[in-house]
Design a protein around this motif. Structure first.
Motif, PDB file in Angstrom:
ATOM      1  N   HIS A 297      73.911  14.736 139.384  1.00 41.80           N
ATOM      2  CA  HIS A 297      74.516  15.237 138.160  1.00 41.80           C
ATOM      3  C   HIS A 297      73.546  15.252 136.994  1.00 41.80           C
ATOM      4  CE1 HIS A 297      77.407  16.981 135.624  1.00 41.80           C
ATOM      5  NE2 HIS A 297      76.817  16.252 134.709  1.00 41.80           N
TER       6      HIS A 297
ATOM      7  N   HIS B 109      82.291  12.923 140.113  1.00 42.25           N
ATOM      8  CA  HIS B 109      83.169  14.102 140.176  1.00 42.25           C
ATOM      9  C   HIS B 109      82.730  15.064 141.279  1.00 42.25           C
ATOM     10  CE1 HIS B 109      80.597  16.110 136.770  1.00 42.25           C
ATOM     11  NE2 HIS B 109      80.079  16.376 137.939  1.00 42.25           N
ATOM     12  N   HIS B 110      81.594  14.800 141.872  1.00 41.99           N
ATOM     13  CA  HIS B 110      81.203  15.590 143.045  1.00 41.99           C
ATOM     14  C   HIS B 110      81.779  14.995 144.323  1.00 41.99           C
ATOM     15  CE1 HIS B 110      78.267  18.022 140.813  1.00 41.99           C
ATOM     16  NE2 HIS B 110      78.084  16.921 140.106  1.00 41.99           N
TER      17      HIS B 110
HETATM   18 CU   LIG Z   1      78.225  17.122 138.115  1.00 39.28          CU
END
Ligand SMILES: [Cu+2]
Ligand code: HEM
Lengths: 595, 204
Positions: free
Chosen positions: A273, A322-323
């Motif tokens: 991220h 969030h992945h």
């Molecule tokens: Cu991300």
């Protein structure tokens, strides 16, 4: 050692001008040459990745028409395309290319503080690229595990390149990280320590801020990739089980036990991220400067922009999971990461508002760099909005691993940064070469690219809603996907071929303008920041001649009332503001225009 | 300028030239020191992530605790000695007594080399007791963590050997002095790092 500020050390700074061709262009320690080497290499591998994406599109649009592409080569293309684009093209071009070129010039320095390390950084980067490319030629070919390299399938028999291919990928990543660290330490130290007199941090152009914070993110995020690459290499070559669970492959029990694939996912996304912001933040910075210059207006909310860059940088370390919403994580975890993800949208949105407000009532010059910059604002808003959807766990669950995600990250991390790259290349090309690029070709290139990418990625959102999964070689007979999806896919492929072909215009323009472009002079756009104030274009070794510039103002004094030009370069002294309590006549006498 | 003043400055207002004439460096230290500090933070991140991975992996079913070879206490002592010698070398160089500083500096590096040899012996001991890398997660982490630490020591030794050569050729002693200072910082960091790794590995 007695401390002497860098800006004061320069008087007897030997410039050891390079003389031979080799020291001037090959083993060069000049940041401008290194920038071009970095940029050129990055663009070359980027072209490889572009060709790979065309292979994928041909298969998806016209399944089974091309015997060249089988399931294995499709997965290899997906993997190499993703990894090359994210790491070896975008990261290298923004930081190694633009970072190298612009930091010393925008900071009013003669070069990076460690020129030798800088040169080494490029050569090590080149080595990592060569290692990666060599994986195309080994038995088994490059790895086909997907750019996220998730174990266990990465090193399980059956995955393309599960032995040599993946090993070369891991080694190449390790080497890249070493190169990046050498460059990154240099960029940060240069910005912190080598700024010209008067150039306080809050007077820096936003390009430098974006590159600086992105570099810091890289320094802290790449270790996670390094660690996971090392541990995976152990699993692969030494038979450890850091990530590999007990697993059967092709009917045989493999010699692994108890490792945690989820641990890899956490490490990967703890890098992954921030990585998206390592690419996005320099783009944010560069586009701010392009927009401001060609709107002849100061950037709206400069301080807010700086804080937003810093806030995004900090927050990007606490959203990684969030992945992983579909990895079976604890719901409270998901709740936490959904919250942080939505919070990061706040500073991001502030930046978007400020770009739009910068354009508001500006004296907009719709030249090629500006078109690309405005195009970026559009595509980034689109990609950012879909990010908000994906950030919510309940919405993400059905959309995860579909074309919706592909559309999201291509809008936000594919198209948007690439539009900024083009904006920046058109914008700074005159400084790099001393010639203007052709405007007509540039505009045609812009419209083909901008409209073409929309034709590619807008329909992908819809495919995602239908549930079309990503990373599938062929759909087979699936009930929930209508026939029409295939028609859409064929059209996307045509659009993709068109966009790829349109890039030829760009390369023609680059090479044609090198000899035939209109001479640009030192400051063709009437820009304020220091790189445009050099006495030679392209700047000579050492950048500034005998005296370093002294800075008297921020980088955004455009259209200042009461000043005869619509821009005031940063190195021009004197207060030309409208504030009442100043005697304009005396101030003007100090300025360069005083007779 | 303080950080707060920095981020609240109003750059669009023309400020009196006095503000604009000071040389602009954020920190009053040499560039080398800043780059080194930053690098040490990066190394710290690497090992913190490894430590986190260690604890996560430990929770999983197949973890078999492993007792560390007692040789590690000896190597720890060697590394401490190495660090002490570097510190003394730095202090002596500060006092411009370069001949003595050189001896201490060389000694510091030699003890670091002994440390590396000691670590290698510890590996040998372990593997002859049947604990090789693939033996289980605990020994895998043992080799990984100690190995990466040794890699950093070896990197430091490379800089140390270059500085030693410059010490002997004697030109530009101020810059040699600066290198000695940086090496000392690096060595202290590696010592602290080693103690951290040792503690992590002991927690099994
Ligand atoms: Cu991300
Ligand atoms: C408003 C800000 C953003 C939010 C809320 C957001 C949210 C998300 C979420 C939740 C996912 C995971 C989707 C899934 O796999 O199911 C995702 C994927 C992704 N995002 Fe974003 N995002 C944002 C901005 C960005 C930016 C600025 C970039 C890059 C410049 C980016 C690049 C990516 C990439 C590359 C992926 C996919 C990685 C992969 O699975 O291979 N995103 N985003």
């Amino acid at each position: 050692m007695a401390y002497v500020p860098l800006a004061d050390q320069d008087k007897d700074h030997e410039l050891h001008d390079p003389h031979t061709f080799i020291t001037k262009y090959i083993w060069s320690q000049d940041h401008k040459v290194i920038a071009i080497q970095y940029g050129g290499t990055a663009i070359c591998v980027g072209l490889v990745a572009l060709v790979l994406s065309m292979m994928m599109r041909l298969q998806l649009g016209f399944p089974d028409s091309f015997t060249l592409i089988d399931p294995s080569s499709y997965y290899q293309a997906v993997t190499m395309h993703g990894m090359i684009m994210v790491v070896y093209l975008l990261t290298a071009l923004f930081l190694g290319g633009f970072g190298n070129y612009l930091i010393p010039l925008m900071c009013g320095a003669r070069d990076m503080v460690f020129p030798f390390l800088n040169m080494l950084s490029f050569w090590v980067y080149l080595l990592s690229v060569l290692i990666l490319m060599s994986s195309f030629f080994v038995t088994g070919g490059p790895t086909g595990a997907g750019w996220t390299l998730y174990p266990p399938q990465t090193i399980t028999p059956g995955t393309p390149g599960h032995d040599t291919g993946i090993l070369l990928m891991l080694i190449s990543l390790g080497v890249f990280i070493i190169a990046f660290t050498m460059g990154g330490l240099n960029y940060v130290t240069t910005v912190l320590q080598a700024r010209a007199k008067g150039l306080t941090m809050m007077r820096l152009p936003l390009s430098v801020w974006g590159i600086l914070v992105a570099t810091i993110l890289g320094l802290f995020a790449f270790p996670a990739l390094l660690v996971s690459a090392i541990m995976m290499t152990f699993d692969l070559t030494l038979g450890t089980s850091f990530f590999m669970p007990a697993i059967m492959a092709a009917g045989e029990q493999l010699d692994y036990n108890g490792g945690s694939p989820i641990l890899f996912q956490h490490l990967f996304w703890f890098f992954g991220h921030p990585e998206v912001y390592i690419v996005a933040l320099p783009a944010f910075g560069l586009v701010s400067d392009v927009l401001s210059t060609h709107a002849r207006k100061n950037i709206f909310g400069y301080r807010m922009m700086v804080w937003a860059i810093i806030a995004i940088g900090g927050l990007s370390f606490v959203v990684w999971a969030h992945h992983m919403y579909v990895s079976g994580m604890n719901p409270y975890f998901g709740f936490f990461f959904a919250t942080t993800t939505l919070i990061i949208a706040v500073p991001t949105a502030m930046k978007v508002y400020n770009w739009v407000l910068t354009l508001w009532e500006g004296d907009i010059r719709l030249n090629t760099p500006m078109l690309f910059a405005i195009g970026f604002v559009f595509t980034f808003i689109h990609g950012g909005l879909t990010g908000l959807f994906l950030g919510n766990v309940v919405i993400d669950l059905p959309l995860s691993d579909t074309y919706f995600v592909v559309a999201h990250f291509h809008m936000v991390m594919g198209v948007s940064p690439v539009l900024v790259l083009f904006a920046s290349l058109y914008h700074w090309y005159p400084k790099i070469t001393g010639r203007m690029m052709n405007e007509t070709l540039g505009k045609v290139h812009f419209w083909c690219t901008f409209l073409g990418t929309y034709a590619i990625y807008l329909p992908m959102h819809y495919l995602g809603f239908l549930g079309v999964p990503r990373r599938y070689y062929a759909m087979g007979s699936t009930d929930f996907i209508p026939e029409s999806a295939q028609a859409l896919n064929a059209n996307i492929t045509l659009a993709a071929l068109f966009v790829a072909a349109a890039q030829i215009l760009f390369f023609i323009n680059i090479f044609w303008s090198l000899r035939n472009g209109k001479p640009s002079g030192n400051n063709p756009w009437g820009a304020t920041s220091l790189e445009w104030q050099t006495t030679e274009t392209p700047p000579k070794h050492g950048n500034w001649g005998p005296d370093l510039p002294v800075v008297h103002r921020w980088a955004y004094d455009y259209s200042v009332p009461g000043y005869p030009q619509d821009f005031i370069p940063q190195n021009v002294p004197g207060d030309f503001g409208v504030s009442e309590d100043h005697d304009h006549d005396t101030e003007m006498k100090e300025g360069p225009l005083a007779k | 300028m303080s950080f707060y003043k920095n981020v609240t400055a109003k750059p669009w207002e023309y400020s009196s030239p006095t503000l604009g004439t000071g040389p602009e460096s954020a920190f009053a230290s040499s560039s080398e020191r800043i780059a080194l500090t930053l690098f040490l933070v990066v190394v710290g991140v690497i090992f913190s992530l490894l430590a986190v991975s260690y604890y996560v992996r430990m929770e999983l079913g197949d973890w078999v605790p492993m007792s560390d070879p007692s040789l590690l206490w000896v190597t720890t002592a060697l590394l401490i000695l190495s660090s002490v010698l570097f510190q003394l070398a730095r202090n002596t160089a500060q006092g411009e007594n370069f001949l003595k500083a050189r001896k201490l500096f060389v000694g510091g590096g030699l003890f670091a080399i002994f440390f590396v040899i000691g670590q290698a012996l510890a590996w040998q001991q372990l593997s002859s007791n049947g604990f090789d890398v693939a033996n289980g997660p605990a020994s895998a982490f043992f080799y990984l963590l100690t190995g990466l630490h040794v890699v950093h020591i070896v990197g430091g030794l490379w800089v140390w050997s270059k500085t030693t050569l410059r010490f002997f050729s004697q030109d530009d002693l101020t810059s040699v002095k600066h290198s000695v200072e940086l090496c000392t910082t690096y060595w202290h960091f590696l010592l602290v790092l080693w103690v951290f790794i040792f503690a992590v590995l002991a927690n099994t």
